[in-house]
Design a protein around this motif. Structure first.
Motif, PDB file in Angstrom:
ATOM      1  N   ASP A  92      -8.203-119.936 -31.910  1.00  0.00           N
ATOM      2  CA  ASP A  92      -7.495-119.540 -33.122  1.00  0.00           C
ATOM      3  C   ASP A  92      -8.333-119.846 -34.350  1.00  0.00           C
ATOM      4  O   ASP A  92      -9.236-120.672 -34.311  1.00  0.00           O
ATOM      5  CB  ASP A  92      -6.174-120.308 -33.248  1.00  0.00           C
ATOM      6  CG  ASP A  92      -5.137-119.822 -32.260  1.00  0.00           C
ATOM      7  OD1 ASP A  92      -5.425-118.833 -31.552  1.00  0.00           O
ATOM      8  OD2 ASP A  92      -4.063-120.438 -32.194  1.00  0.00           O
ATOM      9  N   ASP A  94      -7.077-121.137 -37.181  1.00  0.00           N
ATOM     10  CA  ASP A  94      -6.426-122.068 -38.104  1.00  0.00           C
ATOM     11  C   ASP A  94      -6.796-123.530 -37.836  1.00  0.00           C
ATOM     12  O   ASP A  94      -6.130-124.437 -38.314  1.00  0.00           O
ATOM     13  CB  ASP A  94      -4.911-121.896 -38.057  1.00  0.00           C
ATOM     14  CG  ASP A  94      -4.355-122.102 -36.660  1.00  0.00           C
ATOM     15  OD1 ASP A  94      -5.151-122.378 -35.751  1.00  0.00           O
ATOM     16  OD2 ASP A  94      -3.129-121.977 -36.488  1.00  0.00           O
ATOM     17  N   GLN A  96      -6.383-125.220 -35.290  1.00  0.00           N
ATOM     18  CA  GLN A  96      -5.520-125.923 -34.337  1.00  0.00           C
ATOM     19  C   GLN A  96      -6.256-126.094 -33.012  1.00  0.00           C
ATOM     20  O   GLN A  96      -5.876-126.923 -32.189  1.00  0.00           O
ATOM     21  CB  GLN A  96      -4.224-125.143 -34.112  1.00  0.00           C
ATOM     22  CG  GLN A  96      -3.243-125.308 -35.243  1.00  0.00           C
ATOM     23  CD  GLN A  96      -1.854-124.868 -34.836  1.00  0.00           C
ATOM     24  OE1 GLN A  96      -1.607-123.689 -34.619  1.00  0.00           O
ATOM     25  NE2 GLN A  96      -0.949-125.806 -34.720  1.00  0.00           N
ATOM     26  N   ARG A 195      -2.950-131.140 -29.804  1.00  0.00           N
ATOM     27  CA  ARG A 195      -3.139-130.031 -30.727  1.00  0.00           C
ATOM     28  C   ARG A 195      -2.820-130.457 -32.157  1.00  0.00           C
ATOM     29  O   ARG A 195      -1.707-130.877 -32.454  1.00  0.00           O
ATOM     30  CB  ARG A 195      -2.221-128.878 -30.313  1.00  0.00           C
ATOM     31  CG  ARG A 195      -2.573-127.576 -30.986  1.00  0.00           C
ATOM     32  CD  ARG A 195      -1.993-126.398 -30.252  1.00  0.00           C
ATOM     33  NE  ARG A 195      -2.847-125.243 -30.453  1.00  0.00           N
ATOM     34  CZ  ARG A 195      -2.409-124.109 -31.005  1.00  0.00           C
ATOM     35  NH1 ARG A 195      -1.163-123.974 -31.353  1.00  0.00           N
ATOM     36  NH2 ARG A 195      -3.247-123.112 -31.165  1.00  0.00           N
ATOM     37  N   ARG A 198      -1.955-126.985 -38.129  1.00  0.00           N
ATOM     38  CA  ARG A 198      -2.845-125.956 -38.684  1.00  0.00           C
ATOM     39  C   ARG A 198      -3.398-126.449 -40.024  1.00  0.00           C
ATOM     40  O   ARG A 198      -2.719-127.149 -40.768  1.00  0.00           O
ATOM     41  CB  ARG A 198      -2.143-124.601 -38.740  1.00  0.00           C
ATOM     42  CG  ARG A 198      -1.439-124.290 -40.004  1.00  0.00           C
ATOM     43  CD  ARG A 198      -0.723-122.933 -40.100  1.00  0.00           C
ATOM     44  NE  ARG A 198      -0.977-121.869 -39.155  1.00  0.00           N
ATOM     45  CZ  ARG A 198      -1.815-120.871 -39.361  1.00  0.00           C
ATOM     46  NH1 ARG A 198      -2.560-120.827 -40.448  1.00  0.00           N
ATOM     47  NH2 ARG A 198      -1.924-119.923 -38.482  1.00  0.00           N
TER      48      ARG A 198
HETATM   49 MG    MG Z   1      -1.772-121.813 -35.203  1.00  0.00          MG
END
Ligand code: MG
Ligand code: UDP
Length: 309
Positions: A92, A94, A96, A195, A198
């Motif tokens: 991704d 962002d 993350q 995780r 963001r």
């Molecule tokens: Mg995300």
């Protein structure tokens, strides 16, 4: 080309520069023959111009610009179509999916695994509703499909060229890439990570998009909903038949009957409900069938700096 990093982007202007610099730092320690492919999925902010500027300065930055928003899974598919690396990383934009984890993924890939996916141990900064729905969705999916799709794993992973070529051969229009990769097989392993939240901006995965993805996952990999429709249809018809016999019996044999408005309404409503549900389920599958038969291209590219070999 050793590594291709594929990054779908939808309105991530605040994350692109930090992502690029962190990626560059990590990748440079692994090889100097890599590419970063940004797939701009119809962003309405400055994402595309930022990516273009990066591409001017850094020849390792490639981009594909879609003509509109086609969705995350389609953007990843486009990246896979154009990637040239021996190993492909999907992540991704962002932050993350921490770029630093690529080192560990790449090491496992070098050991000979064709797929190294990542499992989310903790999910920070996500709503309870999202965590709960994700948790139960993966468990439901695992129960109703025949392939083993790993629990709590996202798309952040490294795949080999072999897997990428297999993916390119899968023609379905409704992509659930994690499921497809499980279906493909080969030797797969995983790493766990916490995780993070963001970095900037906000999630673009609306509930609408999440429900789409969930339905795509289920209809692509399970026929159980169709079977439930059939079985419940039979069950309800069976009960209705018994009730019919009983009605005839009380009408003609015991001759004791009250015009049963409530029972009539109940059975009509119940039957109507079951029929509508069943038709709905069948409709979900048929609409996907027709999309596949129509055979439209998966996405339309507006602009790219990737030249065909
Ligand atoms: Mg995300
Ligand atoms: N994304 C995309 N198209 C969309 C929605 C999201 O390409 O229609 C990208 C987004 O830019 C990000 C990734 O998909 O790189 C995951 O999206 P997001 O972070 O919004 O999802 P979440 O992490 O909240 O599940």
């Amino acid at each position: 080309m050793d590594i291709s990093v594929i990054i779908p982007v939808y309105n991530e202007a605040s994350n692109i520069l930090p992502l690029h610099s962190r990626l560059h730092e990590v990748l440079a320690t692994l090889t100097n023959n890599y590419e970063i492919i940004f797939v701009n999925d119809g962003s309405t902010d400055r994402s595309l111009s930022l990516i273009r500027e990066l591409a001017q300065k850094d020849f390792q930055v490639k981009y594909i610009d879609f003509s509109r928003n086609f969705g995350h899974q389609v953007a990843v598919s486009a990246g896979i179509d154009k990637a040239r690396g021996k190993a492909l990383v999907i992540m991704d934009s962002d932050l993350q999916d921490p770029p630093e984890l690529i080192t560990a993924l790449y090491a496992r890939w070098q050991e000979g695994y064709e797929v190294v996916y990542t499992k989310r141990r903790a999910r920070n900064g996500e709503s309870t509703a999202k965590k709960l729905t994700a948790r139960y969705f993966y468990r439901l999916l695992a129960r109703i499909t025949h392939i083993s799709i790993p629990l709590d794993a996202g798309d952040f992973r490294i795949i080999s060229r072999k897997v990428a070529e297999a993916l390119k051969q899968m023609p379905e229009k409704h992509k659930f890439i994690r499921g497809q990769i499980s279906w493909i097989g080969f030797s797969q392993t995983y790493l766990e990570y916490d995780r993070p939240e963001r970095a900037g901006g906000e999630s673009n995965y609306t509930y609408r998009k999440m429900i789409r993805l969930a339905l795509d996952a289920i209809t692509s990999f399970s026929n159980l909903p169709l079977k439930i429709a059939t079985v419940s249809g039979f069950l309800v018809s069976g009960i209705a038949f018994l009730l019919m016999l009983y009605t005839l019996y009380s009408r003609f044999v015991i001759k004791d009957y009250v015009p049963g408005w409530s029972s009539l309404m109940l059975s009509v409503l119940f039957l109507g409900g079951v029929q509508l549900i069943s038709i709905g389920i069948i409709g979900e599958y048929i609409s996907r069938l027709s999309d596949n038969v129509r055979n439209r291209p998966l996405y339309i590219i507006n602009d790219t700096n990737i030249t065909e070999r």
